[in-house]
Design a protein around this motif. Structure first.
Motif, PDB file in Angstrom:
ATOM      1  N   LYS A  19     -52.449  -6.719  -0.083  1.00  0.00           N
ATOM      2  CA  LYS A  19     -52.571  -5.640  -1.121  1.00  0.00           C
ATOM      3  C   LYS A  19     -51.772  -5.253  -2.801  1.00  0.00           C
ATOM      4  O   LYS A  19     -52.306  -4.642  -3.466  1.00  0.00           O
ATOM      5  N   VAL A  20     -50.409  -5.998  -2.412  1.00  0.00           N
ATOM      6  CA  VAL A  20     -49.370  -5.517  -3.550  1.00  0.00           C
ATOM      7  C   VAL A  20     -50.453  -6.102  -4.947  1.00  0.00           C
ATOM      8  O   VAL A  20     -50.642  -4.966  -5.440  1.00  0.00           O
ATOM      9  N   VAL A  21     -50.416  -7.044  -4.726  1.00  0.00           N
ATOM     10  CA  VAL A  21     -51.211  -8.232  -5.886  1.00  0.00           C
ATOM     11  C   VAL A  21     -52.398  -7.723  -6.680  1.00  0.00           C
ATOM     12  O   VAL A  21     -52.585  -7.252  -8.018  1.00  0.00           O
ATOM     13  N   LYS A  22     -53.230  -7.113  -5.478  1.00  0.00           N
ATOM     14  CA  LYS A  22     -54.505  -6.602  -5.989  1.00  0.00           C
ATOM     15  C   LYS A  22     -54.666  -4.798  -6.834  1.00  0.00           C
ATOM     16  O   LYS A  22     -55.214  -5.060  -7.185  1.00  0.00           O
ATOM     17  N   LYS A  23     -54.022  -4.391  -6.221  1.00  0.00           N
ATOM     18  CA  LYS A  23     -53.751  -3.320  -7.087  1.00  0.00           C
ATOM     19  C   LYS A  23     -52.764  -3.511  -8.279  1.00  0.00           C
ATOM     20  O   LYS A  23     -53.136  -2.879  -8.975  1.00  0.00           O
TER      21      LYS A  23
END
Length: 416
Positions: free
Chosen positions: A208-212
């Motif tokens: 989730k963090v990398v996607k954002k």
């Protein structure tokens, strides 16, 4: 062998600025970065390199590599990096891929890069390219090290020549020469994390963090490295909560199974009905405090100070309603999933089947949470907080129901 080669190293690594290798200088082998001819001929690049050397000299950090410029009549042609044994992350992973499996290696590497980048950002300095060939590792302890800062070359009219071959690790707005800021480094570091997990499954808390962090639009990324770090901490906390829930459910199953095992096999068992679904509505208003809830919501989020009081009140009312909608919908879904776990059919499952079933249901809850948060329009960190609160509360209620089943069974046996 090195003497026979006259200082020409057999292992060279291509970097955005040139070729990195060991070279014999004054009977000693030193780390040098031989600059690309195309860059040497660029006046803006050479001036930026001299500026970067001065900026770098002022940084005292375990992650900063310092260097000296080598010049001749034609100008600067190479950098002599401070003494030590270094290699790029690309070389490290290629030679020793098992290092990725060492406990804490990836977390420590990312933490160090975030910390040093945040220090640079306070002075308006940005690295811009966290490609594995542009991030060094000290051979003694594999600590990450960084060299030249990309923001020093902002005066160049064409940055594509600077990052040729490494464009995928550079934020789109930098390549397009549309500006650079902290979000540009957030993007590049996200790409570096993607590369680390290229040959394996990326953990849920990183996905989730990398996607954002790697969104094409800078406005949709984390504003700062610190915001990115806090998001990673929150996601890891949510994962621990889910694992704790699974462990608690497993423990409850073992206790109930042990109780059943000690009872005579011929005794019929009566199960009482679980908690009425209508009772779940009471959870919606339990413990809700608009001031504290909204305080957590706004944490780390910039709010436009130019809003009028009436407009701010409307915004808060809308956010409060969206949160209440999410609470109702997620409570209903959590009640449905947890009721499956505590159903009569699942009490007789084997330990392995029960764990597999609970893991699947935990994944289902996480997926449902993300979908409902998106529909309700509330931030993911606020959704994580509310979801954890609801799951914990319903779990306590369900565990009480399991205990009641045990007591009812004992009373039934004594009557017979």
């Amino acid at each position: 062998m090195l003497n026979a080669q006259d200082g020409v190293a057999s292992h060279k690594e291509e970097l955005p600025l040139g070729v990195f290798y060991k070279k014999k200088i004054d009977r000693k082998y030193r780390n040098v970065l031989e600059l690309k001819p195309l860059l040497i001929d660029n006046i803006a690049f050479c001036e930026g390199l001299k500026k970067d050397q001065q900026v770098t000299a002022g940084f005292v950090s375990g992650q900063q590599l310092h260097y000296e410029l080598h010049e001749d009549s034609s100008g600067v042609y190479e950098l002599e990096v401070e003494q030590g044994n270094y290699q790029t992350f690309a070389q490290l992973i290629d030679a020793t891929p098992s290092v990725l499996a060492r406990q804490g290696f990836i977390e420590r590497t990312i933490k160090r890069l975030i910390e040093v980048s945040a220090q640079w950002h306070e002075q308006g300095v940005f690295y811009l390219c966290y490609a594995p060939q542009n991030v060094f590792a000290r051979k003694a302890d594999n600590e990450p090290m960084l060299l030249c800062h990309g923001s020093s070359f902002a005066a160049m009219s064409d940055l594509t020549s600077l990052y040729e071959g490494f464009e995928s690790f550079v934020a789109p707005e930098v390549i397009a020469h549309e500006g650079m800021d902290e979000r540009s480094d957030v993007y590049s570091l996200g790409k570096f994390i993607e590369w680390i997990y290229e040959q394996g499954d990326m953990p849920y808390e990183y996905k989730k963090v990398v996607k954002k962090a790697t969104m094409e639009d800078p406005e949709q990324r984390y504003l700062t490295m610190e915001a990115m770090r806090q998001a990673l901490v929150r996601q890891k906390g949510l994962k621990r909560s889910v694992l704790s829930l699974a462990a608690a459910l497993l423990l409850a199953l073992l206790v109930v199974g042990l109780f059943f095992e000690l009872m005579p096999k011929t005794t019929p068992v009566e199960f009482v009905e679980g908690v009425e679904k209508e009772a779940s509505e009471d959870y919606l208003d339990d413990g809700f405090n608009p001031e504290t809830e909204l305080g957590v919501w706004y944490e780390g989020i910039d709010v436009d100070d130019t809003l009028q009081p009436e407009e701010r009140k409307q915004l808060e009312d809308y956010q409060s309603k969206a949160e209440e909608l999410f609470r109702k919908q997620f409570t209903r879904e959590a009640e449905r999933v947890l009721s499956k776990i505590y159903s009569k059919d699942r009490m007789g499952l084997s330990e392995r089947s029960f764990i597999a079933s609970n893991n699947a249901m935990a994944s289902e809850l996480l997926k449902t949470q993300g979908e409902l948060a998106g529909k309700a329009g509330i931030p993911s960190d606020r959704a994580d907080h509310i979801a954890a609160e609801i799951v914990e509360k319903l779990t306590r209620e369900k565990q009480k129901g399991v205990n009641k089943y045990g007591f009812q069974r004992g009373d039934s046996q004594s009557e017979e």
